[in-house]
Design an enzyme around this catalytic site. Sequence first.
Site, mmCIF file in Angstrom:
data_model
loop_
_atom_site.group_PDB
_atom_site.id
_atom_site.type_symbol
_atom_site.label_atom_id
_atom_site.label_comp_id
_atom_site.label_asym_id
_atom_site.label_seq_id
_atom_site.Cartn_x
_atom_site.Cartn_y
_atom_site.Cartn_z
ATOM 1 C CB ALA A 7 -0.918 -0.014 1.221
ATOM 2 C CE1 TYR A 98 0.972 -5.852 -5.698
ATOM 3 C CE2 TYR A 98 -0.207 -7.942 -5.560
ATOM 4 C CZ TYR A 98 0.942 -7.226 -5.855
ATOM 5 O OH TYR A 98 2.060 -7.892 -6.301
ATOM 6 C CG HIS A 359 -48.497 19.123 8.542
ATOM 7 N ND1 HIS A 359 -48.807 18.375 7.439
ATOM 8 C CD2 HIS A 359 -49.531 18.971 9.405
ATOM 9 C CE1 HIS A 359 -49.983 17.796 7.622
ATOM 10 N NE2 HIS A 359 -50.435 18.128 8.812
ATOM 11 C CG ASN A 382 -33.083 23.177 20.886
ATOM 12 O OD1 ASN A 382 -33.320 24.060 20.065
ATOM 13 N ND2 ASN A 382 -32.271 22.175 20.630
#
Length: 453
Positions: A7, A98, A359, A382
Site C-alpha cells: 500500500a 494489494y 407538518h 432549545n
Amino acid sequence: MNIVILAAGTGKRMRSALPKVLHPLAGRPLLAHVIDTARTLNPTRLVVVVGHGADQVRTAVAASDVQFALQEQQLGTGHAVQQALPLLDPSAPTLVLYGDVPLTKASTLKRLTDAAGHDGYGVLTVTLDDPTGYGRIVRDAQGKVERIVEQKDATAEQQKIAEINTGIVVMPTKRLDGWLSSLKNENAQGEFYLTDVVELAIEAGIEVVTAQPDEEWETLGVNSKQQLAELERIHQRNVADDLLVAGVTIADPARIDVRGTLECGRDVSIDVNCVFEGKVTLGDNVSIGPNCVIRNATIGAGTRIDAYTHIEGAQVGAQAVLGPYARLRPGATLSDETHIGNFVEVKNAVLGHGSKANHLSYIGDSDVGARVNIGAGTITCNYDGANKFRTIIEDDVFVGSDTQLVAPVRVGRGVTIAAGTTVWKDVEEGLLVLNEKTQIGKTGYVRPTKKKS
C-alpha cells in the site's frame, strides 16, 4: 500464514492528495476492504507496507493486529515485500495482496494457498479477452509456469498470451530473503519486480502452481477515478444481489448504495436511489420510498418511510410513518405508531407511542409522551445561544399550529395549547393555554396594486 499488503504507491492517475489506498469504496478505504478479507484467513502476521502518505494510511487502518513496514522509496513490488521481511514468521508461508485490489474473495485466496501448500509457490492468474497492460504468464510445452513477463518487457509473441498475473502470490517465507536480495532492476521501469521471483523459485526446484478466481472482477485494481467508480458499481451490484437472494425486494438493483452493513427482516422493500451507511437494521415488512438516506439506524417492523427522508443515528419503532421529506437526526427515538411528516426535523428527542408531528416542525432536545399531537409549524426553542435545554411534553397533549415552546419548559398531561401560543412557563396538566391577543378589523384599507408597464 503471513499476509503482506502492499500500500505504498503514489496513485498519480487518481489526481488527488489522498493516498490511493484511502479512497473510499462503499464508504470505506480501499485498503480497509483488503484488510477485512485478509483477517478472514486468520493470519499470524498481518503487515501493511506503506510509503506515500504513510502517516495518513497508518492512522486510517491502525489496529492491534496490523503491523506496518515503511518503503521510503517506491522501487517496485519486490523491494516493497523486502521491507516487510523482518516482521514475518519465516516458518509460515507469505501471501501478498494489494491495497488497491479490494474485491478479491476470501474463498479465492484460500484456493490459492491450498494449491501452494506450506512450502510451494502459488500465483493467482486470470485469463482476459484483452490482456493489454498486464504481466503475462509464460508456460513451457508441458504447461508449467516458466516466468512472468511484464507488458513493457514482453515480446510481440508473449503479448499474445491471454493469461495474466494478478500480482497476488503465496511464497515460502524462509526462502524470500535470498530471492529478494537476488532481484535486479534491469527492466523498462528500473524496478525490482516481485514477479521475477518466479524464475528464482523454478531454479530452486519449486513448481509454481496457479489458481484462478471465480469472477474476473475479483482481481481488478484501482488506478484512476474511473476504475474506482467501476468497482463501486460492481460491489454495489454484488450487495444488491445478496439482498435479493435473502428475500429483499429492490426496485432497481443498479440504484442502491450500501456503505456499511444492512440487515433486513422478511418482506422488506426498497425503492430506487436509497443510500444506507454505517449499520442499518430494517425489521420485517419495512417499506422505504425513493431517494432516502439512512445512516446508523434501527427501523422497526412495518414502518413506512416515504420519499426523500433522511435518518441518522435514530431508533424507530414498529408501524411508524416517516416522510416524505422528514429528517431524523442523532438521538431521535420514536416509539411504535409514531408519525413524522413532511419537513419535520427531530433531534435528540423521544416520542411516545402514537405521537404525531405531521407538518413543518422542529422537535429538538425533547421528551414527548404518548398520543401527543404536534401541529404544523411547532418549534421547540432549545438553544439560547450558549446552552441547550429540554422540553417535556407529557401524554395526551394537543399542541396547536405555530406554537413555540421555550425550553426549559414542561407541559403537563392532557394540556391543550392554542394555535399561535408561545409557552415559556410550565403548564399544569389538563389546562388550556393560550396567549390572549386582540384581533382588529379596519375599514377603508386599500391593497397596493402593481403598476402596469
